[in-house]
Each structure stands twice: as structure tokens, then as C-alpha cells.
Motif scaffolding. Structure first.
Motif, PDB file in Angstrom:
ATOM      1  N   THR A  29       0.738  -1.037  -0.555  1.00 49.29           N
ATOM      2  CA  THR A  29       0.239   0.333   0.052  1.00 49.29           C
ATOM      3  C   THR A  29       1.172   1.326   0.127  1.00 49.29           C
ATOM      4  OG1 THR A  29      -1.941  -1.343   1.359  1.00 49.29           O
ATOM      5  CG2 THR A  29      -1.736   1.102   1.367  1.00 49.29           C
TER       6      THR A  29
ATOM      7  N   HIS B 169       2.192   1.744  -3.051  1.00 51.31           N
ATOM      8  CA  HIS B 169       1.018   2.465  -4.275  1.00 51.31           C
ATOM      9  C   HIS B 169       0.802   3.914  -4.140  1.00 51.31           C
ATOM     10  CE1 HIS B 169      -2.700   1.581  -7.564  1.00 51.31           C
ATOM     11  NE2 HIS B 169      -2.806   2.414  -6.626  1.00 51.31           N
TER      12      HIS B 169
ATOM     13  N   MET C  35       1.563   6.545  -6.650  1.00 48.77           N
ATOM     14  CA  MET C  35       0.407   7.584  -7.192  1.00 48.77           C
ATOM     15  C   MET C  35       1.872   9.011  -7.237  1.00 48.77           C
ATOM     16  SD  MET C  35      -2.259   5.830  -7.930  1.00 48.77           S
ATOM     17  CE  MET C  35      -4.127   6.560  -7.276  1.00 48.77           C
TER      18      MET C  35
ATOM     19  N   CYS D 195      -4.233   6.891  -0.812  1.00 48.47           N
ATOM     20  CA  CYS D 195      -4.243   5.552  -1.048  1.00 48.47           C
ATOM     21  C   CYS D 195      -4.971   4.699   0.291  1.00 48.47           C
ATOM     22  CB  CYS D 195      -3.410   4.749  -1.153  1.00 48.47           C
ATOM     23  SG  CYS D 195      -2.516   5.924  -3.003  1.00 48.47           S
TER      24      CYS D 195
ATOM     25  N   ASP E 124      -6.867   6.554  -5.070  1.00 43.12           N
ATOM     26  CA  ASP E 124      -6.973   4.052  -5.131  1.00 43.12           C
ATOM     27  C   ASP E 124      -8.246   4.220  -4.577  1.00 43.12           C
ATOM     28  OD1 ASP E 124      -6.237   2.069  -5.443  1.00 43.12           O
ATOM     29  OD2 ASP E 124      -5.297   1.645  -3.631  1.00 43.12           O
ATOM     30  N   VAL E 125      -9.495   5.001  -3.790  1.00 40.02           N
ATOM     31  CA  VAL E 125     -10.140   4.996  -2.339  1.00 40.02           C
ATOM     32  C   VAL E 125     -10.818   5.906  -2.949  1.00 40.02           C
ATOM     33  CG1 VAL E 125      -8.713   3.199  -0.975  1.00 40.02           C
ATOM     34  CG2 VAL E 125      -9.004   5.877  -1.267  1.00 40.02           C
TER      35      VAL E 125
ATOM     36  N   GLU F 261     -17.534   2.866  -2.908  1.00 39.20           N
ATOM     37  CA  GLU F 261     -17.079   1.199  -3.835  1.00 39.20           C
ATOM     38  C   GLU F 261     -17.558   0.011  -3.500  1.00 39.20           C
ATOM     39  OE1 GLU F 261     -13.139   0.384  -2.322  1.00 39.20           O
ATOM     40  OE2 GLU F 261     -12.800   2.696  -2.292  1.00 39.20           O
TER      41      GLU F 261
ATOM     42  N   CYS G  28      -6.773   7.675 -11.078  1.00 34.91           N
ATOM     43  CA  CYS G  28      -7.837   6.422 -10.382  1.00 34.91           C
ATOM     44  C   CYS G  28      -7.152   5.207 -10.470  1.00 34.91           C
ATOM     45  CB  CYS G  28      -9.438   6.785 -10.593  1.00 34.91           C
ATOM     46  SG  CYS G  28     -10.270   8.735 -10.872  1.00 34.91           S
ATOM     47  N   THR G  29      -7.141   4.939  -9.544  1.00 32.85           N
ATOM     48  CA  THR G  29      -7.129   3.728  -9.497  1.00 32.85           C
ATOM     49  C   THR G  29      -7.810   2.774  -9.241  1.00 32.85           C
ATOM     50  OG1 THR G  29      -5.079   3.375  -8.091  1.00 32.85           O
ATOM     51  CG2 THR G  29      -4.746   3.641  -9.697  1.00 32.85           C
TER      52      THR G  29
ATOM     53  N   HIS H 214      -9.447   0.439  -6.343  1.00 31.99           N
ATOM     54  CA  HIS H 214      -8.733   0.417  -4.571  1.00 31.99           C
ATOM     55  C   HIS H 214      -8.100  -0.888  -5.044  1.00 31.99           C
ATOM     56  CE1 HIS H 214     -10.087   0.221  -0.497  1.00 31.99           C
ATOM     57  NE2 HIS H 214      -9.385  -0.335  -0.667  1.00 31.99           N
ATOM     58  N   LEU H 215      -6.269  -0.664  -5.754  1.00 32.28           N
ATOM     59  CA  LEU H 215      -5.766  -1.609  -6.140  1.00 32.28           C
ATOM     60  C   LEU H 215      -4.087  -1.564  -4.268  1.00 32.28           C
ATOM     61  CD1 LEU H 215      -4.294  -1.005  -9.699  1.00 32.28           C
ATOM     62  CD2 LEU H 215      -6.221  -2.607  -8.081  1.00 32.28           C
ATOM     63  N   GLY H 216      -3.866  -0.980  -3.719  1.00 30.45           N
ATOM     64  CA  GLY H 216      -3.587   0.013  -2.224  1.00 30.45           C
ATOM     65  C   GLY H 216      -2.398  -1.425  -2.005  1.00 30.45           C
TER      66      GLY H 216
END
Length: 531
Positions: free
Chosen positions: A104, A107, A111, A232, A258-259, A263, A278-279, A281-283
């Protein structure tokens, strides 16, 4: 009988095998978490439930979980678990806060690089054959000020990485000590100072009532013009509509998220904004992290179900396997002391004061405190348990205080519990002998040595002849066998007590017979949970 665990979300086969290797029966049904009705139908068969994010552990589900003892979340977030409802049911909720920390944190750093150098936009433009070199003029991280909101496990790793990038790091965290800040190489500041100084702001706090919208419209206005923001951690920490307005106005240069507040985020006010990365929620989404948290949750749940060890619980003090072994007799004693106090009291309790003397003072007092409180409250509410007891005590406004002291008497260790009401104080003390059996050693300040049994009778009287005979004859006439008989007094002719360990529960008529003699100030039957 071996404990049974249900795995209702995707978990690695290695983690599932850990349960089997430890002697825990496990059923792996990775799709079951999405089927609420079927999960509710089956959950009553299991002692443990291992989940990720798909399974929702609601109050309704917990009502069906009649045997459930522990829920293990493979990951840090437990938004999908109703922790207060679990606590009331006596279900321990564990997570794995350290298995995905590095992933996390990395990430968040990635970012930060992305919005500093506009990498996603430059990538899309280049793939489109545009070669817009002059359009993507980024900024260096070197010598910039990074504001870290939340310098705990993940935030601390981000601080370390940022210091390595030669950034100036300021951190806001109410629990960050000056010593820890020095170790991390960061400057501890208040929130307003951080907002005013930071070129980049990254969030690493849980979502609570205090942290919700910590980057509110008001706080975003306090930031430096051109600030770049990374989240994140958890959706809901940023007012998303306010962030969009700040981006549109050019006050915030860019954001990397990321969040999101809702969701899965299939639509959001910030989507398609040219200065937002934007990603989904890949943390924590790396191969290593997913494996780590899966293995960790399997070990933690197995440890608890097999040895009583508690790790990374959100509603119970942590207890190591070694502590569980050593503390076992003392946990029982603490429950018995609390049960004695609770059964002797019909008035509202104002405070419970717990004294730990000698060797027991070096043990895990948080766990022992919970046992005392549970013992007290169960006398009036059988649904109270070790997990829910502190919550119930707080709701009732009961003050809990703890004192520890070095050995002061003939015993190597003892626990003394004093209960305070508006009318009186009542105390009882006990110890554990080398055989592991708990004993009462003092009641009302009177020294005794009483073995604890399931069924007991406690009496108080003035120290006069005939009490022993009266008690013995009354029990005999009513066919009640006495396993152990203990007496004590404060002095000749003064206050005296008797505590009888009986082979069966005493009939209320026997109590009435004793009370009718006029020889006793108090006659109280007691029940204790004895394995």
C-alpha cells in the motif's frame, strides 16, 4: 472435537492448507460470500469465518452464527464487518494490518510520481501518436514538502520512502511521539500547519467519525495553491465534491485516488477529470501482499481456536499463545472474582477497581480486566461476554480502574476486585495455587482459603457459637452435600463469614429456612462457571 472454519471469499490454497495442517477443519467456498441467504443458512455450523471484502458480516448474519467465535479478515479494512454486533455476540474480529503495508505504501509513492510527472496522461498521448512533449511539464519530488496525515504502519513506510527521495516530510498524527518522529526523520506538526506547508499531501488514516472528510472544503482551502493530493487509505477522508471544485479552480493541481466514498466506484464526480489519476482500490493488490494476508489470517485464526491466542483483534486485547497458557488459571480467577461481586450486588455499579499484586501484575492486564468485568456483568445479563463486557460497562457509565503493585503479602500473586455503588464498597480477593486452581483468599477484608465450585453458599453473621452446626444440620436435613466448608472472621465476636462449596444447587426454601433463624445477616447462593 476439531474447530471448523468456513472460508467464504477467495483465499490462497496455501492459506487453506494452513488450517488443515494445524488440525482445523476447513470448508473452502470462495463464492459463498456473495450469497447472503446460503451463507446465513450454513454459518451456524462454524467456529470461524475467514473473509476478504465480498462477505458482509452483518448483525442479521451474526444472529444465525450460533457457534461463531472468530471472524478473520485477510486485509486491513473491516468496513464489511459489523464490529459492535460481533462484540455483543462474543465474536472476536481480527484483521491483518501488516501483511499489505509495504504494498500500500509503495502504491501511494507510485501515485505521487504519477501526478508529479503526469505519467498516465503522457502515456495515453504517446500511445495515440501525438508526441506532446511540451504539454507534460511535471514537477520534481526532490526538496518538495510531503505532508503525511497518519504516520502509523503504512504512513511510517511512506515517510521512510519519501525521506529517501530527499523530500522534506511533515507529519500530522495525534499518536506520533517526538521520539518516533525523530526515528522517521520527519517533523511532527498540527493539521493546519501541514495543510499550509505541504506541496504533496498523502492520507494514511482509518475512516472514523474524527477522520471523515478530514480534507473538507474548509481544510482544502487552507492548503498551498498547487498542492497535489494522494489518497490510498479510505474513501470518505476527502470531500469529493469539494476536491473537484478545488481542481477546477486550479487551487489543487492534481489528485491521485485509489479509494472512493462509494465502492465499487462505477461513477464518481472526479472521474474523467484531466488532473485526476484513479485506480480501483489497488493499494493491497500485489501477489505478495495477497498471499501474506491470507497466510497471516489463517495462522491467527488457528492460534485462537486451538490455543486461545489473540492477535490483531479489533474488539479484544491481544494475548500471545504463551500468555494464554500462563494466564489461563488467572483468567478463570478473574471471572470468578467478578462473578462473586456481581452476584452480591443488586444496586447500580459506579466503579470497579482492580488491584494486581505480585507476579500477576506483570501479565496482560487488559485481558484480565475484561474477564473481571465480564464476570460482574454476566450476573445481571447472561448475554454479556469477554468481548462485549467493556462496551456494556462503558454504556452503563461504570468506571474501571487498574492498580498494579509488587508482592506485598504471603502470596506470590493475587487479584483484588472492589466494587463501588452509591451505598457501599464490596471487595473480594483471590489467587491461583501451583495446581492452577483459583481460590478466594479474602472477602470483606476477612482472610479465608476457599476452593471455588459451581454451586456455593455465602453467609455473613455475628461471630457467635452454633453457626457451623446450624449450617451443617440444615444442609443435611435437605440432602445437600457439602464438598468444602470455609470460615473466617474479623475478630472474636465481630463480623464472620462462611462460604460453602456444595455438590448441587441449593433450593430457595433452604435459603428461607436459614434466613428465618435470625442468625444470619445475609444468606446468598452463588453459581460459578467451572469447567
Amino acid at each position: 472435537m476439531a474447530p471448523r472454519v468456513l472460508v467464504s471469499d477467495e483465499l490462497s490454497e496455501t492459506a487453506v492448507q494452513i488450517f488443515r495442517d494445524r488440525g482445523v477443519e476447513v470448508d473452502y467456498m470462495p463464492k459463498l460470500g456473495k450469497d447472503k441467504e446460503k451463507l446465513a443458512e450454513l454459518i451456524g455450523q462454524y467456529d470461524g469465518l475467514a473473509i476478504r471484502s465480498a462477505t458482509k458480516v452483518t448483525e442479521k448474519l451474526l444472529e444465525q452464527a450460533t457457534n461463531l467465535k472468530v471472524v478473520g479478515r485477510a486485509g486491513i479494512g473491516v468496513d464489511n464487518v459489523d464490529i459492535p454486533a460481533a462484540s455483543k455476540k462474543g465474536v472476536i474480529v481480527m484483521n491483518t494490518p501488516f501483511g499489505n503495508s509495504i504494498t500500500t505504501a509503495e502504491h501511494a509513492i507510485a501515485m505521487m510520481f504519477s501526478i508529479a510527472r503526469q505519467i498516465p496522461e503522457a502515456n495515453a498521448s504517446t500511445h495515440a501518436g501525438k508526441w506532446e512533449k511540451s504539454k507534460f511539464m511535471g514537477v520534481e519530488l526532490f526538496n518538495k514538502t510531503l505532508g503525511v496525515i497518519g504516520a502509523g504502519n503504512i504512513g511510517g513506510i511512506v515517510c521512510d520512502r519519501a525521506v529517501g527521495l530527499k523530500m522534506k516530510v511533515v507529519a500530522y498524527d495525534p499518536f506520533l511521539s517526538e521520539e518516533r518522529a525523530k526515528q522517521l526523520g520527519v517533523t511532527k506538526v498540527d493539521l493546519d500547519d501541514l495543510l499550509a506547508r505541504a506541496d504533496f499531501i498523502t492520507l494514511h488514516v482509518p475512516l472514523t467519525d474524527k477522520t471523515r472528510n478530514i480534507l473538507s472544503r474548509e481544510n482544502l482551502a487552507k492548503t498551498k495553491k498547487g498542492v497535489r493530493i494522494i489518497n490510498c487509505a479510505r474513501g470518505g477522508l476527502i470531500d469529493e465534491a469539494a476536491l473537484k471544485d478545488a481542481l477546477d479552480a486550479g487551487h489543487v493541481a492534481a489528485a491521485a485516488l485509489d479509494v472512493f466514498e462509494v465502492e465499487p466506484a462505477t461513477e464518481n464526480v472526479l472521474f474523467n477529470h484531466p488532473n485526476v489519476v484513479c485506480t480501483p482500490h489497488l493499494g493491497a493488490s500485489t501477489t505478495e501482499a495477497q498471499e501474506n494476508v491470507a497466510l497471516q489470517v489463517a495462522e491467527q485464526m488457528s492460534d485462537y481456536l486451538l490455543t486461545g491466542a489473540v492477535q490483531n483483534a479489533l474488539n479484544m486485547p491481544n494475548v500471545t499463545a504463551e500468555e494464554a497458557t500462563v494466564m489461563g488459571p488467572w483468567v478463570k480467577l478473574a471471572l470468578h472474582l467478578g462473578a462473586f461481586i456481581g452476584q452480591m450486588t443488586d444496586e447500580p455499579i459506579k466503579a470497579i477497581n482492580i488491584l494486581y499484586d505480585g507476579a500477576v501484575a506483570d501479565m496482560n492486564l487488559a485481558a484480565l480486566n475484561q474477564s473481571v468485568i465480564a464476570g460482574v456483568l454476566k450476573a445481571h445479563n447472561p448475554d454479556v461476554n469477554l468481548v462485549s463486557a467493556p462496551v456494556v460497562a462503558k454504556e452503563r457509565g461504570i468506571q474501571i480502574s487498574t492498580t498494579r503493585q509488587e508482592k506485598t503479602g504471603v502470596f506470590d500473586a493475587y487479584i483484588k476486585v472492589t466494587m463501588v455503588t452509591d451505598k457501599r464498597e464490596r471487595s473480594v480477593a483471590g489467587t491461583c495455587f501451583s495446581d492452577g486452581k483459583p481460590r478466594f483468599i479474602q472477602i470483606k477484608g476477612i482472610n479465608i482459603d476457599a476452593e471455588i465450585g459451581r454451586h456455593m453458599l455465602y453467609t455473613t453473621n455475628e461471630d457467635v457459637p452454633g453457626i457451623i452446626g446450624l449450617l451443617g444440620m440444615t444442609m443435611g436435613k435437605n440432602n445437600v452435600n457439602i464438598a468444602n466448608f470455609t470460615l473466617g472472621r474479623s475478630g472474636v465476636g465481630q463480623d464472620a463469614i462462611a462460604i460453602l462449596y456444595l455438590d448441587q444447587a441449593i433450593d430457595p426454601k433452604v435459603v428461607e429456612t436459614l434466613e428465618s433463624t435470625g442468625m444470619f445477616q445475609q444468606v446468598k447462593p452463588l453459581e460459578f462457571e467451572v469447567a
